[in-house]
Write a protein that holds these residues in place. Structure first.
Motif, PDB file in Angstrom:
ATOM      1  N   TYR A   1      -2.152  -7.451   4.578  1.00  0.00           N
ATOM      2  CA  TYR A   1      -3.388  -6.866   5.113  1.00  0.00           C
ATOM      3  C   TYR A   1      -4.061  -7.882   6.025  1.00  0.00           C
ATOM      4  O   TYR A   1      -4.202  -9.058   5.664  1.00  0.00           O
TER       5      TYR A   1
ATOM      6  N   SER B   1      -9.344  -6.521  11.105  1.00  0.00           N
ATOM      7  CA  SER B   1      -9.204  -6.189  12.520  1.00  0.00           C
ATOM      8  C   SER B   1      -9.671  -7.299  13.447  1.00  0.00           C
ATOM      9  O   SER B   1      -9.195  -7.418  14.576  1.00  0.00           O
TER      10      SER B   1
ATOM     11  N   ASP C   1      -7.901   1.001   3.712  1.00  0.00           N
ATOM     12  CA  ASP C   1      -6.516   1.458   3.626  1.00  0.00           C
ATOM     13  C   ASP C   1      -5.569   0.389   4.160  1.00  0.00           C
ATOM     14  O   ASP C   1      -5.818  -0.196   5.228  1.00  0.00           O
ATOM     15  N   TYR C   2      -4.519   0.138   3.416  1.00  0.00           N
ATOM     16  CA  TYR C   2      -3.514  -0.832   3.841  1.00  0.00           C
ATOM     17  C   TYR C   2      -2.673  -0.226   4.962  1.00  0.00           C
ATOM     18  O   TYR C   2      -2.504   0.990   5.072  1.00  0.00           O
ATOM     19  N   ARG C   3      -2.148  -1.105   5.811  1.00  0.00           N
ATOM     20  CA  ARG C   3      -1.327  -0.663   6.943  1.00  0.00           C
ATOM     21  C   ARG C   3       0.114  -1.147   6.838  1.00  0.00           C
ATOM     22  O   ARG C   3       1.003  -0.586   7.457  1.00  0.00           O
ATOM     23  N   GLU C   4       0.345  -2.194   6.065  1.00  0.00           N
ATOM     24  CA  GLU C   4       1.701  -2.704   5.864  1.00  0.00           C
ATOM     25  C   GLU C   4       1.976  -2.803   4.373  1.00  0.00           C
ATOM     26  O   GLU C   4       1.142  -3.273   3.614  1.00  0.00           O
TER      27      GLU C   4
ATOM     28  N   LYS D   1      -2.187   6.424  -1.302  1.00  0.00           N
ATOM     29  CA  LYS D   1      -2.844   7.223  -0.267  1.00  0.00           C
ATOM     30  C   LYS D   1      -2.740   8.720  -0.525  1.00  0.00           C
ATOM     31  O   LYS D   1      -3.445   9.508   0.108  1.00  0.00           O
TER      32      LYS D   1
END
Length: 238
Positions: A3, A6, A48-51, A62
């Motif tokens: 994580y 941004s 929310d996690y992206r990887e 999710k």
């Protein structure tokens, strides 16, 4: 799991992986900025996690709605939110249909019933906005009673004793042990108190797991966990 915030270049979490089987107790520990709070926010779906991926009961996290997730998780944090209402009303938020016997049983297990009985109006005593009429330890025990009444299968304790003095912390931990019985438990803390009962401890530093094992094994390892443990005991002794 990875994580990255941004506005940051380097990941806040990197290559984090662990299992929490039904009935097991796992602790995430480490210094400030180690990544503990990030994991909690991902687990509760505030972010929310992206990887990578998080599974809960065999399904990706999710896939759960926030409402379903809240039903499965009982959460006690450092900052207990209490409404400007009575003790009874604050407890029944967890399970509005609970009986008087169930409410009292939860309060007993949280070590708060005897104190409530000393109040002029007992369970019908108003706690004030944010529970300002109660001490920090009383607010935490009330939060524990609320989670006990909810009876969720998974328990998340996020810095549940932070900010308490050592004596009150030990009293609250006694209630926490009662809360853990028979429940899958994830403990997030920088305070290395009562971790002897954990099935596994993950030591985080810089967003990575640098050590893992049981309390006794980590003390023998003489790594970061041992240094943090010694530092905290020096502070308490002083």
């Amino acid at each position: 799991m990875y994580y990255t915030y941004s506005d940051k270049e380097h990941p806040a979490l990197e290559d984090i992986s662990f299992d929490l089987a039904p009935g097991e107790r796992v602790a995430l520990v480490g210094p400030s900025g180690a990544g503990k709070s990030t994991i909690v926010n991902l687990l509760l779906r505030f972010w929310d996690y992206r990887e990578g991926v998080i599974y809960l009961g065999g399904h990706e996290l999710k896939r759960y709605s926030p409402e379903d997730l809240r039903r499965l998780l009982g959460v006690v944090t450092q900052h207990t939110h209490l409404f400007n209402a009575t003790i009874r009303e604050n407890l029944l938020l967890a399970r509005p249909g609970a009986s008087e016997e169930e409410l009292i049983a939860a309060a007993r297990r949280a070590r708060i019933h005897d104190f409530i009985q000393t109040l002029p109006r007992g369970y019908d005593t108003c706690v004030g906005e944010g529970g300002f009429k109660l001490s920090g330890g009383q607010r935490q025990r009330l939060a524990i009673a609320r989670v006990l009444l909810k009876n969720a299968p998974i328990l998340v304790l996020d810095e549940a004793t932070a900010g308490l003095d050592p004596v009150t912390e030990r009293e609250v931990m006694d209630a926490v042990y009662s809360l853990m019985q028979g429940r899958t438990t994830l403990v997030i803390t920088h305070r290395l108190v009562g971790l002897e009962v954990m099935d596994e401890i993950l030591v985080l530093d810089g967003g990575r797991v640098v050590e893992r094992g049981r309390h006794e094994d980590l003390l023998r390892h003489n790594g970061l966990y041992r240094r943090l443990w010694e530092l905290q005991h020096q502070v308490l002794a002083g």
